[in-house]
Design a protein around this motif. Structure first.
Motif, PDB file in Angstrom:
ATOM      1  N   THR A 150     -10.151  -1.859  -0.740  1.00  0.00           N
ATOM      2  CA  THR A 150      -8.810  -2.430  -0.093  1.00  0.00           C
ATOM      3  C   THR A 150      -7.922  -1.132   0.014  1.00  0.00           C
ATOM      4  O   THR A 150      -7.805  -0.410  -0.981  1.00  0.00           O
ATOM      5  N   TYR A 151      -7.175  -1.192   1.303  1.00  0.00           N
ATOM      6  CA  TYR A 151      -6.381  -0.077   1.210  1.00  0.00           C
ATOM      7  C   TYR A 151      -5.140   0.034   0.096  1.00  0.00           C
ATOM      8  O   TYR A 151      -4.848   1.124  -0.654  1.00  0.00           O
ATOM      9  N   LYS A 152      -4.713  -1.134  -0.219  1.00  0.00           N
ATOM     10  CA  LYS A 152      -3.507  -1.040  -1.160  1.00  0.00           C
ATOM     11  C   LYS A 152      -4.207  -0.694  -2.632  1.00  0.00           C
ATOM     12  O   LYS A 152      -3.621   0.067  -3.265  1.00  0.00           O
ATOM     13  N   ASP A 153      -5.423  -0.971  -2.855  1.00  0.00           N
ATOM     14  CA  ASP A 153      -6.016  -0.774  -4.192  1.00  0.00           C
ATOM     15  C   ASP A 153      -5.858   0.868  -4.221  1.00  0.00           C
ATOM     16  O   ASP A 153      -6.122   1.567  -5.375  1.00  0.00           O
ATOM     17  N   LYS A 154      -6.227   1.347  -2.992  1.00  0.00           N
ATOM     18  CA  LYS A 154      -6.682   2.778  -2.900  1.00  0.00           C
ATOM     19  C   LYS A 154      -5.463   3.677  -3.039  1.00  0.00           C
ATOM     20  O   LYS A 154      -5.474   4.623  -3.774  1.00  0.00           O
ATOM     21  N   LEU A 155      -4.310   2.963  -2.607  1.00  0.00           N
ATOM     22  CA  LEU A 155      -3.215   4.088  -2.815  1.00  0.00           C
ATOM     23  C   LEU A 155      -2.681   3.698  -4.118  1.00  0.00           C
ATOM     24  O   LEU A 155      -2.101   4.430  -4.686  1.00  0.00           O
ATOM     25  N   ARG A 156      -2.753   2.401  -4.695  1.00  0.00           N
ATOM     26  CA  ARG A 156      -2.341   2.206  -6.157  1.00  0.00           C
ATOM     27  C   ARG A 156      -2.906   3.183  -7.066  1.00  0.00           C
ATOM     28  O   ARG A 156      -2.472   3.557  -7.868  1.00  0.00           O
ATOM     29  N   LYS A 157      -4.563   3.452  -6.661  1.00  0.00           N
ATOM     30  CA  LYS A 157      -5.215   4.212  -7.486  1.00  0.00           C
ATOM     31  C   LYS A 157      -4.475   5.595  -7.593  1.00  0.00           C
ATOM     32  O   LYS A 157      -4.571   6.438  -8.654  1.00  0.00           O
ATOM     33  N   VAL A 158      -4.340   6.268  -6.457  1.00  0.00           N
ATOM     34  CA  VAL A 158      -3.817   7.505  -6.177  1.00  0.00           C
ATOM     35  C   VAL A 158      -2.265   7.569  -7.116  1.00  0.00           C
ATOM     36  O   VAL A 158      -2.227   8.660  -7.723  1.00  0.00           O
ATOM     37  N   PHE A 159      -1.776   6.517  -7.032  1.00  0.00           N
ATOM     38  CA  PHE A 159      -0.333   6.333  -7.607  1.00  0.00           C
ATOM     39  C   PHE A 159      -0.799   6.602  -9.207  1.00  0.00           C
ATOM     40  O   PHE A 159      -0.079   7.419  -9.998  1.00  0.00           O
ATOM     41  N   TRP A 160      -1.780   5.701  -9.704  1.00  0.00           N
ATOM     42  CA  TRP A 160      -1.970   5.600 -11.198  1.00  0.00           C
ATOM     43  C   TRP A 160      -2.746   7.072 -11.471  1.00  0.00           C
ATOM     44  O   TRP A 160      -2.309   7.328 -12.778  1.00  0.00           O
ATOM     45  N   VAL A 161      -3.365   7.632 -10.868  1.00  0.00           N
ATOM     46  CA  VAL A 161      -4.027   8.734 -11.328  1.00  0.00           C
ATOM     47  C   VAL A 161      -3.046   9.790 -11.579  1.00  0.00           C
ATOM     48  O   VAL A 161      -3.027  10.526 -12.848  1.00  0.00           O
ATOM     49  N   VAL A 162      -2.049  10.100 -10.817  1.00  0.00           N
ATOM     50  CA  VAL A 162      -0.995  11.039 -11.057  1.00  0.00           C
ATOM     51  C   VAL A 162      -0.346  10.847 -12.417  1.00  0.00           C
ATOM     52  O   VAL A 162       0.115  11.566 -13.078  1.00  0.00           O
ATOM     53  N   LEU A 163       0.154   9.354 -12.360  1.00  0.00           N
ATOM     54  CA  LEU A 163       0.849   8.992 -13.614  1.00  0.00           C
ATOM     55  C   LEU A 163      -0.003   8.976 -14.924  1.00  0.00           C
ATOM     56  O   LEU A 163       0.591   9.645 -15.986  1.00  0.00           O
ATOM     57  N   GLU A 164      -1.258   8.868 -14.768  1.00  0.00           N
ATOM     58  CA  GLU A 164      -2.186   9.184 -15.962  1.00  0.00           C
ATOM     59  C   GLU A 164      -2.311  10.345 -16.403  1.00  0.00           C
ATOM     60  O   GLU A 164      -2.343  10.807 -17.461  1.00  0.00           O
ATOM     61  N   PHE A 165      -2.436  11.333 -15.214  1.00  0.00           N
ATOM     62  CA  PHE A 165      -2.423  12.995 -15.578  1.00  0.00           C
ATOM     63  C   PHE A 165      -1.068  13.294 -16.461  1.00  0.00           C
ATOM     64  O   PHE A 165      -1.104  14.093 -17.059  1.00  0.00           O
ATOM     65  N   CYS A 166      -0.175  12.958 -15.898  1.00  0.00           N
ATOM     66  CA  CYS A 166       1.250  13.221 -16.275  1.00  0.00           C
ATOM     67  C   CYS A 166       1.405  12.812 -17.903  1.00  0.00           C
ATOM     68  O   CYS A 166       1.853  13.585 -18.677  1.00  0.00           O
TER      69      CYS A 166
END
Length: 208
Positions: free
Chosen positions: A91-107
Motif C-alpha cells: 500500500t502507498y501509505k505504508d510505503k511513505l510511512r516506512k520511509v518516515f520511520w526509517v529516517v527516525l530510526e536512523f536518527c
C-alpha cells in the motif's frame, strides 16, 4: 632560492587500508559529534583514531574531506536501509510511512551521526555539495512522492519538490531537536502518531 613547499600526496582509496579508514571516520564522528566543526583539529581526530597526522593527510588531505567522507558513508547507510525496508510493501501509505520511520530510526540509533551533522554541516552548506548518497535519498523520496500524486493520493496543490522540502523540514527539525535535547524517550515509538500528523497535511482531501 626559496625552498618549495612540500605538498601532501593523497593515497588512492583503492590503496588505503579499509580498517584504518573506518577507524579514522568513526573517530571523526565521535569528535565532531561533541563540538562544532571549526573548533575541531586534525590532531584531535588523529589522537582519537590512534593514527598519525601524516596518515590523515595521506588518506584525506583536509578536515573538510574527512567530514564529507563521514557524511557520505552515513547517508549511504541510510539509503541502503531505506531501500531494503521499501521492498515488498504494497500500500502507498505504508510505503511513505516506512520511509518516515526509517529516517527516525536512523536518527535514534545513530545519535553520534546526528550530532556530527548538526555540528559540521552548517545550514548554508545544505545542497551546495550534493553527494551520490544525497542524490540517492532524494530520488527515493521523489519516486515515492511522484507515485502518490499519480495515484491521486497526495495533494497536487504544490510541486513534488515542495512536498519533499516539507517532509525534509519536518524530519530534520524533529531529528535535530531530539539530538540537541538529549531526549531519552524513543522517537521511534512516537513515529506512528508523528506520521499521521504529517499524512493529514500531505494527503489529498476529498473536496480537492
Amino acid at each position: 632560492m626559496m625552498p618549495t613547499e612540500k605538498k601532501n600526496i593523497l593515497i588512492p582509496i583503492s590503496e588505503q587500508n579499509p580498517k584504518v579508514r573506518e577507524r579514522i571516520e568513526q573517530a571523526a564522528i565521535e569528535v565532531l559529534s561533541q563540538k562544532e566543526f571549526h573548533r575541531v583539529t586534525l590532531s584531535e581526530i588523529a589522537n582519537q583514531a590512534g593514527a598519525s597526522l601524516q596518515t590523515l593527510y595521506k588518506y584525506y588531505g583536509t578536515k573538510e574531506a574527512i567530514r564529507d567522507a563521514c557524511v557520505q558513508s552515513s547517508l549511504s547507510k541510510l539509503a541502503v536501509r531505506m531501500f531494503d525496508h521499501l521492498q515488498a510493501i504494497e500500500t502507498y501509505k505504508d510505503k511513505l510511512r516506512k520511509v518516515f520511520w526509517v529516517v527516525l530510526e536512523f536518527c535514534e540509533s545513530e545519535r553520534q551521526v546526528t550530532h556530527m551533522m548538526i555540528n559540521s554541516v552548517y545550514p548554508g552548506n545544505w545542497g551546495s555539495d550534493v553527494t551520490d548518497s544525497q542524490k540517492q535519498l532524494t530520488n527515493t523520496f521523489l519516486t515515492v512522492l511522484r507515485e502518490g500524486r499519480e495515484l491521486g493520493i497526495l495533494t497536487d496543490k504544490v510541486s513534488e519538490l515542495l512536498l519533499l522540502d516539507y517532509i525534509y523540514g519536518v524530519l530534520l527539525r524533529v531529528c535535530q531537536m531530539y539530538a540537541v535535547r538529549g531526549a531519552q524517550e524513543s522517537i521511534v515509538a512516537q513515529a506512528p502518531e508523528l506520521f499521521e500528523m504529517l499524512w493529514r497535511s500531505l494527503a489529498k482531501h476529498p473536496d480537492e
